[in-house]
Design a protein around this motif. Structure first.
Motif, PDB file in Angstrom:
ATOM      1  N   ALA A 228       0.830  -1.206   0.000  1.00  0.00           N
ATOM      2  CA  ALA A 228       0.000   0.000   0.000  1.00  0.00           C
ATOM      3  C   ALA A 228       0.865   1.256   0.000  1.00  0.00           C
ATOM      4  CB  ALA A 228      -0.933  -0.010   1.211  1.00  0.00           C
ATOM      5  N   VAL A 229       1.953   1.231   0.751  1.00  0.00           N
ATOM      6  CA  VAL A 229       2.865   2.372   0.791  1.00  0.00           C
ATOM      7  C   VAL A 229       3.539   2.558  -0.572  1.00  0.00           C
ATOM      8  CG1 VAL A 229       4.997   3.274   1.806  1.00  0.00           C
ATOM      9  CG2 VAL A 229       3.263   2.207   3.267  1.00  0.00           C
ATOM     10  N   ASP A 230       3.962   1.465  -1.188  1.00  0.00           N
ATOM     11  CA  ASP A 230       4.636   1.556  -2.485  1.00  0.00           C
ATOM     12  C   ASP A 230       3.711   2.096  -3.562  1.00  0.00           C
ATOM     13  OD1 ASP A 230       6.940   0.585  -1.343  1.00  0.00           O
ATOM     14  OD2 ASP A 230       6.618  -1.483  -1.975  1.00  0.00           O
ATOM     15  N   ARG A 231       2.431   1.750  -3.484  1.00  0.00           N
ATOM     16  CA  ARG A 231       1.480   2.269  -4.469  1.00  0.00           C
ATOM     17  C   ARG A 231       1.270   3.773  -4.296  1.00  0.00           C
ATOM     18  NH1 ARG A 231      -1.277  -2.576  -3.238  1.00  0.00           N
ATOM     19  NH2 ARG A 231      -2.652  -1.459  -1.774  1.00  0.00           N
ATOM     20  N   ARG A 232       1.186   4.202  -3.063  1.00  0.00           N
ATOM     21  CA  ARG A 232       0.898   5.612  -2.806  1.00  0.00           C
ATOM     22  C   ARG A 232       2.142   6.485  -2.883  1.00  0.00           C
ATOM     23  NH1 ARG A 232      -2.908   8.107   2.028  1.00  0.00           N
ATOM     24  NH2 ARG A 232      -2.692  10.288   1.388  1.00  0.00           N
ATOM     25  N   TYR A 233       3.283   5.941  -2.452  1.00  0.00           N
ATOM     26  CA  TYR A 233       4.525   6.728  -2.414  1.00  0.00           C
ATOM     27  C   TYR A 233       5.645   5.979  -3.134  1.00  0.00           C
ATOM     28  CZ  TYR A 233       1.965   8.806   1.534  1.00  0.00           C
ATOM     29  OH  TYR A 233       1.015   9.384   2.335  1.00  0.00           O
ATOM     30  N   ARG A 241       9.704   4.576   4.294  1.00  0.00           N
ATOM     31  CA  ARG A 241       8.887   3.464   3.786  1.00  0.00           C
ATOM     32  C   ARG A 241       8.537   2.493   4.910  1.00  0.00           C
ATOM     33  NH1 ARG A 241      10.650  -1.704   1.067  1.00  0.00           N
ATOM     34  NH2 ARG A 241       8.865  -2.433  -0.161  1.00  0.00           N
ATOM     35  N   ARG A 242       9.523   2.111   5.709  1.00  0.00           N
ATOM     36  CA  ARG A 242       9.235   1.148   6.777  1.00  0.00           C
ATOM     37  C   ARG A 242       8.347   1.762   7.844  1.00  0.00           C
ATOM     38  NH1 ARG A 242      15.360   0.953   9.203  1.00  0.00           N
ATOM     39  NH2 ARG A 242      15.145   2.626  10.757  1.00  0.00           N
ATOM     40  N   HIS A 243       8.546   3.058   8.110  1.00  0.00           N
ATOM     41  CA  HIS A 243       7.691   3.709   9.102  1.00  0.00           C
ATOM     42  C   HIS A 243       6.248   3.747   8.621  1.00  0.00           C
ATOM     43  CE1 HIS A 243       6.468   6.485  12.285  1.00  0.00           C
ATOM     44  NE2 HIS A 243       5.805   7.140  11.340  1.00  0.00           N
ATOM     45  N   GLU A 244       6.044   4.150   7.385  1.00  0.00           N
ATOM     46  CA  GLU A 244       4.687   4.228   6.845  1.00  0.00           C
ATOM     47  C   GLU A 244       4.029   2.843   6.816  1.00  0.00           C
ATOM     48  OE1 GLU A 244       2.634   6.596   5.953  1.00  0.00           O
ATOM     49  OE2 GLU A 244       3.987   8.237   6.435  1.00  0.00           O
ATOM     50  N   ALA A 245       4.818   1.834   6.470  1.00  0.00           N
ATOM     51  CA  ALA A 245       4.255   0.476   6.413  1.00  0.00           C
ATOM     52  C   ALA A 245       3.877  -0.020   7.804  1.00  0.00           C
ATOM     53  CB  ALA A 245       5.247  -0.475   5.763  1.00  0.00           C
ATOM     54  N   LEU A 246       4.766   0.159   8.776  1.00  0.00           N
ATOM     55  CA  LEU A 246       4.508  -0.396  10.102  1.00  0.00           C
ATOM     56  C   LEU A 246       3.431   0.373  10.864  1.00  0.00           C
ATOM     57  CD1 LEU A 246       8.053  -1.551  11.234  1.00  0.00           C
ATOM     58  CD2 LEU A 246       6.203  -2.868  10.204  1.00  0.00           C
ATOM     59  N   ARG A 247       3.262   1.656  10.548  1.00  0.00           N
ATOM     60  CA  ARG A 247       2.137   2.363  11.180  1.00  0.00           C
ATOM     61  C   ARG A 247       0.812   1.830  10.638  1.00  0.00           C
ATOM     62  NH1 ARG A 247       0.595   7.313   8.029  1.00  0.00           N
ATOM     63  NH2 ARG A 247      -0.316   8.154   9.945  1.00  0.00           N
ATOM     64  N   ARG A 248       0.814   1.348   9.406  1.00  0.00           N
ATOM     65  CA  ARG A 248      -0.379   0.701   8.861  1.00  0.00           C
ATOM     66  C   ARG A 248      -0.622  -0.661   9.519  1.00  0.00           C
ATOM     67  NH1 ARG A 248       1.152   4.427   5.494  1.00  0.00           N
ATOM     68  NH2 ARG A 248      -0.238   5.286   3.892  1.00  0.00           N
ATOM     69  N   VAL A 249       0.456  -1.395   9.792  1.00  0.00           N
ATOM     70  CA  VAL A 249       0.325  -2.657  10.519  1.00  0.00           C
ATOM     71  C   VAL A 249      -0.293  -2.396  11.893  1.00  0.00           C
ATOM     72  CG1 VAL A 249       1.611  -4.548  11.604  1.00  0.00           C
ATOM     73  CG2 VAL A 249       2.231  -3.769   9.299  1.00  0.00           C
TER      74      VAL A 249
END
Length: 380
Positions: A228-233, A241-249
């Protein structure tokens, strides 16, 4: 607006030692404040989860973990109409009884104490807040309300079978009804603990280089979050990237708990907090589907983080430090600080061992390392 099954500080079962009201603070606020000002709470700053305290400035300590747990717990508690103050008090206190060096230190100390009933960090937390904190003129401990003590003792569920010595000793004085579930607020604190460590172990493992982002993208919950992060950013730098991904987790876990807990509460239809205690099953939980996915994440972390050679090497060192300190103090009680030395000098072996266990459990990582170097030097 609070739900009818929320804990009400105005209807608290009170404190072991009666006190006048705090006036502008509720009884659960008062508990939270006493926990924050406790010496054991401050020591969490230098007690670690997986990594040893001196290995890096950015890894979670027990203190930062406890603050994160309290934040998650307050969010869930408010959304479900529960008492946020009680939830926060239990969340902030839940790790007070941990030894230095995380679960490695606890396992070592439990082995050392095996002849005298072992060691349990949850029971140790109860002992700290009811006995070992000695700052108040009229009582030992923090004299917390029954509800906060109940939450600390059984936030992970009913405590049955042979009770740890510290918990049994206090329960004989003040029955915490250990055979029942705790309040919904305490259950929230327990699941917030799960959410926090699932998330920060992933973050700390990535930061330490024990595994890479690409290594975890096959995992459920985690992989879709990175996608989801890669699609948006697209092309986002690795740290963001890892911060955005893990906040979604993080968000997925919280939303799942809210949905599943609301479903269970609607089905159970509790009318008061006592109904929660008597249900025979938790009302705050992950869904079965998400729990199965989290099991896969934990299996990955077990194999690739907790069993990583770098972590295992430090586990070996930490284990040896705790065991050798315990053996030294048992053999040479005079090596203890004066306040502890006077307490254990004339006691029988079992009581002396328990006091030494209390002393070691209260150590920070850095203090345990320094004491070991001072008292147990290795020859050339």
């Amino acid at each position: 607006m609070q739900a009818p099954f929320a804990s009400d500080p105005g209807r608290s079962r009170g404190r072991l030692h009666p006190e006048s009201s705090a006036g502008h603070r509720s009884e659960f606020q008062r508990d939270r404040d006493r926990i924050i000002h406790a010496s054991a709470f401050r020591r969490l700053k230098h007690k670690t989860q997986v990594f040893v305290e001196h290995e890096g400035d950015h890894y979670r300590t027990r203190l930062t973990h406890s603050i994160e747990v309290a934040q998650v717990a307050r969010t869930i508690s408010k959304a479900l109409g529960l008492n946020e103050e009680l939830t926060e008090a239990v969340a902030l206190a839940h790790d007070l009884g941990h030894t230095p060096f995380g679960h490695t230190g606890e396992d070592a100390l439990s082995d050392c104490m095996a002849p005298w009933g072992g060691f349990d960090h949850n029971a140790q937390t109860v002992k700290i807040v009811t006995e070992l904190e000695r700052h108040y003129a009229e009582f030992d401990g923090l004299n917390l309300t029954w509800e906060t003590l109940e939450g600390i003792a059984k936030h992970n569920g009913p405590v049955t079978g042979t009770l740890p010595q510290a918990l049994a000793a206090y329960n004989a004085r003040n029955d915490l009804e250990l055979h029942t579930h705790a309040s919904a607020e305490a259950q929230v604190a327990a699941i917030a603990d799960d959410i926090a460590y699932n998330n920060h172990d992933l973050m700390d493992g990535l930061r330490a280089g024990l595994f890479l982002a690409d290594d975890i993208c096959h995992l459920p919950i985690v992989g879709p979050a990175f996608a989801a992060v890669d699609r948006r950013y697209p092309g986002l730098d690795p740290v963001r990237r890892r911060h955005e991904a893990l906040r979604r987790v993080f968000g997925v876990m919280v939303e799942d708990v809210l949905t599943e807990s609301a479903r269970r509460l609607k089905l159970a239809a509790p009318a008061r907090v006592e109904d929660i205690r008597q249900l025979g099953a938790p009302v705050i939980a992950f869904s079965d589907a998400l729990k199965a996915e989290l099991d896969q994440v934990r299996a990955f972390l077990f194999a690739n983080m907790y069993r990583h050679p770098q972590v295992r090497r430090m586990r070996i060192v930490s284990d040896r430090i705790v065991r050798e300190l315990f053996a030294h103090f048992m053999a040479v009680p005079a090596a203890l600080p004066e306040a502890w030395r006077a307490e254990v000098a004339a006691l029988d072996e079992a009581v002396r061992a328990r006091a030494i266990s209390d002393y070691i459990a209260g150590m920070t990582d850095r203090f345990a390392i320094a004491e070991h170097e001072r008292l147990c030097p290795r020859g050339p």
